[in-house]
Design an enzyme around this catalytic site. Sequence first.
Site, mmCIF file in Angstrom:
data_model
loop_
_atom_site.group_PDB
_atom_site.id
_atom_site.type_symbol
_atom_site.label_atom_id
_atom_site.label_comp_id
_atom_site.label_asym_id
_atom_site.label_seq_id
_atom_site.Cartn_x
_atom_site.Cartn_y
_atom_site.Cartn_z
ATOM 1 N N PHE A 1 -15.594 3.305 6.794
ATOM 2 C CA PHE A 1 -14.219 3.673 6.424
ATOM 3 C C PHE A 1 -13.975 3.668 4.916
ATOM 4 O O PHE A 1 -12.871 3.949 4.469
ATOM 5 C CB PHE A 1 -13.217 2.747 7.128
ATOM 6 C CG PHE A 1 -13.410 1.276 6.865
ATOM 7 C CD1 PHE A 1 -12.926 0.677 5.705
ATOM 8 C CD2 PHE A 1 -14.058 0.472 7.796
ATOM 9 C CE1 PHE A 1 -13.089 -0.678 5.469
ATOM 10 C CE2 PHE A 1 -14.230 -0.895 7.565
ATOM 11 C CZ PHE A 1 -13.748 -1.462 6.387
ATOM 12 N N LYS B 1 0.827 -1.219 0.000
ATOM 13 C CA LYS B 1 0.000 0.000 0.000
ATOM 14 C C LYS B 1 0.866 1.275 0.000
ATOM 15 O O LYS B 1 2.071 1.228 0.276
ATOM 16 C CB LYS B 1 -0.932 -0.029 1.204
ATOM 17 C CG LYS B 1 -1.936 -1.184 1.162
ATOM 18 C CD LYS B 1 -2.944 -1.079 2.310
ATOM 19 C CE LYS B 1 -3.931 -2.228 2.275
ATOM 20 N NZ LYS B 1 -4.975 -2.071 3.328
ATOM 21 N N GLU C 1 -9.535 -11.165 -7.481
ATOM 22 C CA GLU C 1 -8.639 -10.009 -7.317
ATOM 23 C C GLU C 1 -7.444 -10.082 -8.274
ATOM 24 O O GLU C 1 -6.995 -9.060 -8.784
ATOM 25 C CB GLU C 1 -8.166 -9.927 -5.856
ATOM 26 C CG GLU C 1 -9.292 -9.548 -4.899
ATOM 27 C CD GLU C 1 -8.858 -9.465 -3.447
ATOM 28 O OE1 GLU C 1 -9.702 -9.120 -2.608
ATOM 29 O OE2 GLU C 1 -7.677 -9.743 -3.134
ATOM 30 N N ARG D 1 -1.738 -14.413 4.721
ATOM 31 C CA ARG D 1 -2.445 -13.712 5.810
ATOM 32 C C ARG D 1 -1.676 -13.856 7.124
ATOM 33 O O ARG D 1 -1.638 -12.922 7.938
ATOM 34 C CB ARG D 1 -3.878 -14.219 5.918
ATOM 35 C CG ARG D 1 -4.699 -13.788 4.690
ATOM 36 C CD ARG D 1 -6.135 -14.215 4.753
ATOM 37 N NE ARG D 1 -6.914 -13.467 5.722
ATOM 38 C CZ ARG D 1 -7.356 -12.221 5.548
ATOM 39 N NH1 ARG D 1 -7.061 -11.565 4.438
ATOM 40 N NH2 ARG D 1 -8.060 -11.619 6.462
ATOM 41 N N TYR E 1 -12.447 -2.179 -3.848
ATOM 42 C CA TYR E 1 -12.948 -2.290 -2.471
ATOM 43 C C TYR E 1 -14.472 -2.194 -2.392
ATOM 44 O O TYR E 1 -15.013 -1.909 -1.319
ATOM 45 C CB TYR E 1 -12.298 -1.219 -1.590
ATOM 46 C CG TYR E 1 -10.905 -1.596 -1.108
ATOM 47 C CD1 TYR E 1 -10.701 -2.711 -0.291
ATOM 48 C CD2 TYR E 1 -9.801 -0.831 -1.453
ATOM 49 C CE1 TYR E 1 -9.434 -3.047 0.158
ATOM 50 C CE2 TYR E 1 -8.522 -1.172 -1.005
ATOM 51 C CZ TYR E 1 -8.355 -2.283 -0.190
ATOM 52 O OH TYR E 1 -7.106 -2.624 0.270
ATOM 53 N N ASN F 1 -2.058 0.215 6.661
ATOM 54 C CA ASN F 1 -1.542 -1.033 7.249
ATOM 55 C C ASN F 1 -0.638 -1.811 6.286
ATOM 56 O O ASN F 1 -0.516 -3.025 6.372
ATOM 57 C CB ASN F 1 -2.685 -1.884 7.816
ATOM 58 C CG ASN F 1 -3.633 -2.397 6.756
ATOM 59 O OD1 ASN F 1 -3.539 -2.002 5.592
ATOM 60 N ND2 ASN F 1 -4.547 -3.261 7.137
ATOM 61 N N HIS G 1 -2.246 -5.464 1.620
ATOM 62 C CA HIS G 1 -3.546 -6.138 1.491
ATOM 63 C C HIS G 1 -3.272 -7.555 1.013
ATOM 64 O O HIS G 1 -2.374 -7.772 0.196
ATOM 65 C CB HIS G 1 -4.429 -5.427 0.451
ATOM 66 C CG HIS G 1 -5.590 -6.265 0.005
ATOM 67 N ND1 HIS G 1 -6.747 -6.366 0.739
ATOM 68 C CD2 HIS G 1 -5.746 -7.099 -1.064
ATOM 69 C CE1 HIS G 1 -7.573 -7.207 0.124
ATOM 70 N NE2 HIS G 1 -6.988 -7.666 -0.965
ATOM 71 N N THR H 1 -5.329 -7.230 10.671
ATOM 72 C CA THR H 1 -5.621 -5.966 9.965
ATOM 73 C C THR H 1 -5.186 -4.758 10.792
ATOM 74 O O THR H 1 -4.595 -3.812 10.269
ATOM 75 C CB THR H 1 -7.149 -5.878 9.692
ATOM 76 O OG1 THR H 1 -7.543 -7.046 8.984
ATOM 77 C CG2 THR H 1 -7.497 -4.635 8.891
ATOM 78 N N ARG I 1 2.572 -6.324 9.305
ATOM 79 C CA ARG I 1 1.820 -5.194 9.872
ATOM 80 C C ARG I 1 2.338 -4.786 11.243
ATOM 81 O O ARG I 1 2.353 -3.598 11.568
ATOM 82 C CB ARG I 1 0.334 -5.533 9.901
ATOM 83 C CG ARG I 1 -0.290 -5.446 8.490
ATOM 84 C CD ARG I 1 -1.619 -6.098 8.432
ATOM 85 N NE ARG I 1 -2.352 -5.830 7.200
ATOM 86 C CZ ARG I 1 -3.399 -6.535 6.798
ATOM 87 N NH1 ARG I 1 -3.822 -7.556 7.521
ATOM 88 N NH2 ARG I 1 -4.019 -6.224 5.680
HETATM 89 P P1 CMP Z 1 -7.418 -4.594 3.632
HETATM 90 O O1 CMP Z 1 -6.921 -5.975 3.881
HETATM 91 O O2 CMP Z 1 -6.834 -3.866 2.483
HETATM 92 O O3 CMP Z 1 -9.028 -4.637 3.444
HETATM 93 C C1 CMP Z 1 -9.838 -3.511 3.717
HETATM 94 C C2 CMP Z 1 -9.088 -2.411 4.371
HETATM 95 O O4 CMP Z 1 -9.869 -1.419 5.011
HETATM 96 C C3 CMP Z 1 -8.238 -2.969 5.484
HETATM 97 O O5 CMP Z 1 -7.172 -3.720 4.938
HETATM 98 C C4 CMP Z 1 -7.841 -1.709 6.234
HETATM 99 O O6 CMP Z 1 -6.672 -1.121 5.724
HETATM 100 C C5 CMP Z 1 -8.996 -0.755 5.935
HETATM 101 N N1 CMP Z 1 -9.719 -0.358 7.146
HETATM 102 C C6 CMP Z 1 -9.805 0.901 7.593
HETATM 103 N N2 CMP Z 1 -10.545 0.942 8.712
HETATM 104 C C7 CMP Z 1 -10.923 -0.327 8.986
HETATM 105 C C8 CMP Z 1 -11.706 -0.923 10.023
HETATM 106 N N3 CMP Z 1 -12.235 -0.202 11.015
HETATM 107 N N4 CMP Z 1 -11.894 -2.251 9.980
HETATM 108 C C9 CMP Z 1 -11.368 -2.998 8.962
HETATM 109 N N5 CMP Z 1 -10.619 -2.478 7.958
HETATM 110 C C10 CMP Z 1 -10.398 -1.154 7.965
#
Ligand code: CMP
Length: 140
Positions: free
Chosen positions: A59, A11, A128, A87, A51, A114, A117, A93, A104
């Site tokens: 968010f 990212k 994807e 993962r 997304y 973070n 992805h 996350t 992370r």
């Molecule tokens: P990602 O795995 O890219 O999938 C969705 C993304 O939303 C997640 O990682 C986070 O970077 C982002 N995100 C931001 N706020 C939240 C939240 N409260 N809960 C989950 N994902 C979030």
Amino acid sequence: MPTENTLSIIKPDATKRNLTGLINAKFEKAGLKIIAQKRLHLSKEMAEKFYEVHKERPFYNDLVDFMISGPVIVQVLRGENAVKLNRDVMGATNPVEADTGTIRKEFAESIEANSVHGSDSLENANLEISFFFAGIELSI
Ligand code: CMP
């Protein structure tokens, strides 16, 4: 164990801090092969579409803005149980909840910024991957 492909995105928070090589080293050390990789600056439309599953989440708009705030590296990782393995290597996350040694925990700035992805299922991995890569790019 089955060999799988999974989609990974490094990212904007990580590309800005020049962390691509350190993050890729974590994947490779865990046994994941980077079989395709490219650096892109996502358009708003691409980030919104990618997304879309989170469209109703509070968010969503901030996430889209963050994902277009700088370049990303999209990549296909291959290995045994690659979806789950990736993962595990990424960690939770929210970096506050991530285990020691995960990407992370080591690099993420916040739950939004973070650093990486990764696909959450084999079905989503295939969707994807086809969002970013043509079949011919995965032929090796
Ligand atoms: P990602 O795995 O890219 O999938 C969705 C993304 O939303 C997640 O990682 C986070 O970077 C982002 N995100 C931001 N706020 C939240 C939240 N409260 N809960 C989950 N994902 C979030």
